[in-house]
Design a protein around this motif. Structure first.
Motif, PDB file in Angstrom:
ATOM      1  N   GLU A 130      21.285  25.805 -54.428  1.00  0.00           N
ATOM      2  CA  GLU A 130      21.821  26.747 -53.663  1.00  0.00           C
ATOM      3  C   GLU A 130      22.302  27.029 -52.800  1.00  0.00           C
ATOM      4  O   GLU A 130      21.871  27.217 -51.574  1.00  0.00           O
ATOM      5  N   PRO A 131      22.894  28.059 -52.795  1.00  0.00           N
ATOM      6  CA  PRO A 131      23.040  28.816 -51.798  1.00  0.00           C
ATOM      7  C   PRO A 131      22.291  29.236 -50.774  1.00  0.00           C
ATOM      8  O   PRO A 131      21.204  29.829 -50.714  1.00  0.00           O
ATOM      9  N   SER A 132      22.536  28.803 -49.043  1.00  0.00           N
ATOM     10  CA  SER A 132      22.022  29.856 -47.631  1.00  0.00           C
ATOM     11  C   SER A 132      21.565  31.518 -47.638  1.00  0.00           C
ATOM     12  O   SER A 132      20.435  31.268 -47.048  1.00  0.00           O
ATOM     13  N   ASP A 133      23.014  32.530 -48.254  1.00  0.00           N
ATOM     14  CA  ASP A 133      22.429  33.650 -47.752  1.00  0.00           C
ATOM     15  C   ASP A 133      21.726  33.651 -48.669  1.00  0.00           C
ATOM     16  O   ASP A 133      22.238  35.212 -48.995  1.00  0.00           O
ATOM     17  N   GLY A 134      21.272  33.554 -50.026  1.00  0.00           N
ATOM     18  CA  GLY A 134      21.178  34.477 -51.345  1.00  0.00           C
ATOM     19  C   GLY A 134      20.068  33.236 -51.709  1.00  0.00           C
ATOM     20  O   GLY A 134      19.990  33.726 -52.567  1.00  0.00           O
ATOM     21  N   LYS A 135      18.766  33.167 -51.076  1.00  0.00           N
ATOM     22  CA  LYS A 135      17.617  32.709 -51.892  1.00  0.00           C
ATOM     23  C   LYS A 135      16.465  33.538 -52.119  1.00  0.00           C
ATOM     24  O   LYS A 135      16.271  35.100 -51.391  1.00  0.00           O
ATOM     25  N   VAL A 136      16.004  32.705 -53.374  1.00  0.00           N
ATOM     26  CA  VAL A 136      15.636  33.533 -53.913  1.00  0.00           C
ATOM     27  C   VAL A 136      14.004  32.738 -54.261  1.00  0.00           C
ATOM     28  O   VAL A 136      13.971  31.636 -54.304  1.00  0.00           O
ATOM     29  N   LEU A 137      12.781  33.825 -53.839  1.00  0.00           N
ATOM     30  CA  LEU A 137      11.570  33.213 -54.326  1.00  0.00           C
ATOM     31  C   LEU A 137      11.320  32.370 -55.650  1.00  0.00           C
ATOM     32  O   LEU A 137      10.865  31.890 -55.974  1.00  0.00           O
ATOM     33  N   ARG A 138      11.401  33.369 -56.940  1.00  0.00           N
ATOM     34  CA  ARG A 138      11.720  32.818 -58.575  1.00  0.00           C
ATOM     35  C   ARG A 138      13.450  32.847 -58.089  1.00  0.00           C
ATOM     36  O   ARG A 138      13.841  33.379 -58.361  1.00  0.00           O
ATOM     37  N   GLY A 139      14.137  32.519 -59.971  1.00  0.00           N
ATOM     38  CA  GLY A 139      14.498  32.559 -60.625  1.00  0.00           C
ATOM     39  C   GLY A 139      15.404  31.081 -60.256  1.00  0.00           C
ATOM     40  O   GLY A 139      15.003  30.034 -60.493  1.00  0.00           O
ATOM     41  N   SER A 140      16.922  30.632 -60.595  1.00  0.00           N
ATOM     42  CA  SER A 140      17.439  29.344 -60.254  1.00  0.00           C
ATOM     43  C   SER A 140      18.007  29.632 -58.921  1.00  0.00           C
ATOM     44  O   SER A 140      18.011  30.361 -57.776  1.00  0.00           O
ATOM     45  N   HIS A 141      18.111  28.202 -59.470  1.00  0.00           N
ATOM     46  CA  HIS A 141      18.312  27.285 -57.445  1.00  0.00           C
ATOM     47  C   HIS A 141      19.731  26.985 -57.732  1.00  0.00           C
ATOM     48  O   HIS A 141      19.725  26.083 -56.971  1.00  0.00           O
ATOM     49  N   ASP A 142      20.904  27.642 -58.589  1.00  0.00           N
ATOM     50  CA  ASP A 142      21.993  27.063 -57.825  1.00  0.00           C
ATOM     51  C   ASP A 142      22.592  28.027 -57.569  1.00  0.00           C
ATOM     52  O   ASP A 142      22.980  28.797 -57.589  1.00  0.00           O
ATOM     53  N   GLY A 143      23.969  27.579 -57.158  1.00  0.00           N
ATOM     54  CA  GLY A 143      24.683  28.199 -56.269  1.00  0.00           C
ATOM     55  C   GLY A 143      26.692  27.837 -56.556  1.00  0.00           C
ATOM     56  O   GLY A 143      26.938  26.677 -57.310  1.00  0.00           O
TER      57      GLY A 143
END
Length: 472
Positions: A130-143
């Motif tokens: 997951e990118p450091s500048d676009g984190k989400v609480l839900r959803g995918s964690h790939d970048g």
């Protein structure tokens, strides 16, 4: 372009010299005998898939001589004896050399005219974390990563539609950097696509040393005085996929872990992936809150400076804003110095080793906190307002938009210091003119959907609507 000759040894000597065999330690070459004929392969060490190349070589060494006797063209040889799926046949020296430098394996066979470039490469790359500048609480964690093929696969995984098009091109007379235009051919605006394609093909540069920023500077309008960003970037595949589904174009640049979303307007920067991973009501609240923080971060310090610049100007009902205590430095210089110090701390934190981050944070707190106040250099009120502005700048994911607001905030402070209320009015005028005259790279306009006004698009912008068959 120069064509290869029909003489095997002449071609071998040419590619040995051009590719730097013996001169560059990472250029690997090897001689083989295929069905009684001389053959040679070239590849870049670190790119080739050793297991694939080994299996192909083992197969070539077992080919009976009778099977190759009547083969005189590389295309026929590839059809019969090259089992790897991604292979091209070329007779142009520049195209062949560029292919090898991109990581392909070059094969020449004596008595067979042409060259085979086998795409058995494996670029070194990091994981799709997951990118450091676009984190989400839900959803995918790939970048996205720095390699093209994994990035295209991340989009293909989300959009399984035959209309999804990946159009490749190369830019840079020396670097030959790869670019990929990703779009849905049945939804994209063909005029915008053609305009963007023309701009990319007209780039005159030897290399894209800074990746996507080099591309952006080559195709955007030369408005150095306008700080508003013309391109929106993202490292999130789900965000890029959503934009493609809306009919936009995603531009990928090799060696860049973020992609460019085009066309881009000013209001695109108020949207974020988190808005769509919450229910519509919560998503709408977050979006409206982000818009409010946008405006506050731009105007809070100029408006406060204007109100407290002269004693007694602050209305009674705004007494909670607090007039600053007297200090050695004037209020204007306090605000400007803290603005610059915040950027200095950001730059310093980028170069601070992880083991020293705690010590650095403590040192910054002491300098900008207790010591500065006790020495009467800065007032507590200035630190409070600037702390809010610094936190608010991280409420939106675009660093480019954050620095645009910062520069405009500095301009407004300077104008107020010079011309008071008229300076504030001039600052508002400057912002309006810059927004109105900013020319996007492609698209309808920088202020779309406000200018030209699109009621439906404006509604979707302000309110997060439920997902439907017409609203993706």
């Amino acid at each position: 372009m120069e064509q290869i000759t029909k003489y095997y040894q002449q071609n071998v000597d040419y590619f040995n010299t051009t590719l730097g065999v013996g001169r560059s330690c990472d250029v690997v070459s090897r001689d083989l005998h295929i069905a009684g004929r001389k053959a040679r392969i070239w590849l870049i060490d670190g790119y080739g898939k050793d297991d694939v190349i080994e299996r192909m070589s083992a197969f070539w060494l077992t080919i009976p001589q009778a099977n190759v006797e009547k083969v005189a063209d590389m295309k026929t040889f590839v059809e019969r004896f090259v089992t790897f799926s991604e292979v091209d046949v070329s007779k142009t020296t520049q195209e062949i050399v560029t292919g090898v430098l991109l990581g392909k394996t070059l094969l020449l066979v004596e008595g067979v005219y042409g060259a085979a470039t086998i795409d058995a490469k494996d670029y070194p790359s990091r994981g799709v974390g997951e990118p450091s500048d676009g984190k989400v609480l839900r959803g995918s964690h790939d970048g996205f990563v720095e390699a093209m093929v994994p990035n295209m696969a991340l989009l293909r995984r989300r959009i399984r539609d035959p209309h999804l098009t990946m159009e490749s091109m190369q830019v840079g007379s020396r670097s030959h950097s790869d670019l990929v235009l990703c779009y849905l051919d049945d939804k994209v605006d063909t005029k915008i696509l053609a305009d963007l394609r023309t701009k990319l093909q007209s780039i005159e540069a030897q290399s894209l040393s800074m990746g996507q920023e080099s591309v952006a500077e080559s195709i955007r309008h030369k408005q150095w005085y306008n700080p508003f960003p013309k391109i929106r970037y993202t490292e999130r595949p789900d965000t890029a996929a959503a934009c493609v589904m809306e009919g936009r174009i995603v531009l990928m640049v090799d060696n860049s872990p973020s992609v460019m979303l085009l066309p881009t307007s000013f209001f695109d920067f108020v949207q974020e992936a988190n808005d769509f991973y919450f229910p519509p009501l919560v998503g709408s609240y977050l979006r409206l809150l982000r818009m409010a923080v946008f405006a506050i971060s731009l105007f809070i310090t100029p408006v406060w400076y204007l109100l407290v610049k002269e004693a007694g100007r602050l209305p009674v009902y705004l007494a909670f804003l607090a007039e600053p205590e007297a200090t050695t430095l004037g209020l204007f210089w306090q605000l400007m110095i803290v603005e610059f110090l915040v950027d200095v701390l950001k730059l310093a934190s980028l170069n601070t080793p992880d083991a020293l981050n705690g010590s650095f944070a403590m040192l910054g707190t002491l300098i900008l906190g207790d010591f500065a106040v006790q020495a009467e250099w800065l007032s507590v009120e200035v630190l409070v307002y600037m702390a809010f502005v610094s936190v608010a700048s991280f409420a939106q994911p675009s660093f480019e938009m954050g620095y645009a607001f910062k520069l405009l905030r500095l301009v407004m402070l300077a104008l107020i210091a010079v011309a008071d209320v008229w300076g504030f009015a001039a600052g508002l005028t400057v912002i309006a003119v810059l927004l109105a005259t900013n020319r996007p790279i492609v698209g309808q306009g920088y202020l779309y959907p406000l200018i030209p006004f699109d009621k439906k698009a404006m509604g979707r912008l302000l309110v997060r609507r439920p997902i439907s068959k017409d609203n993706t």
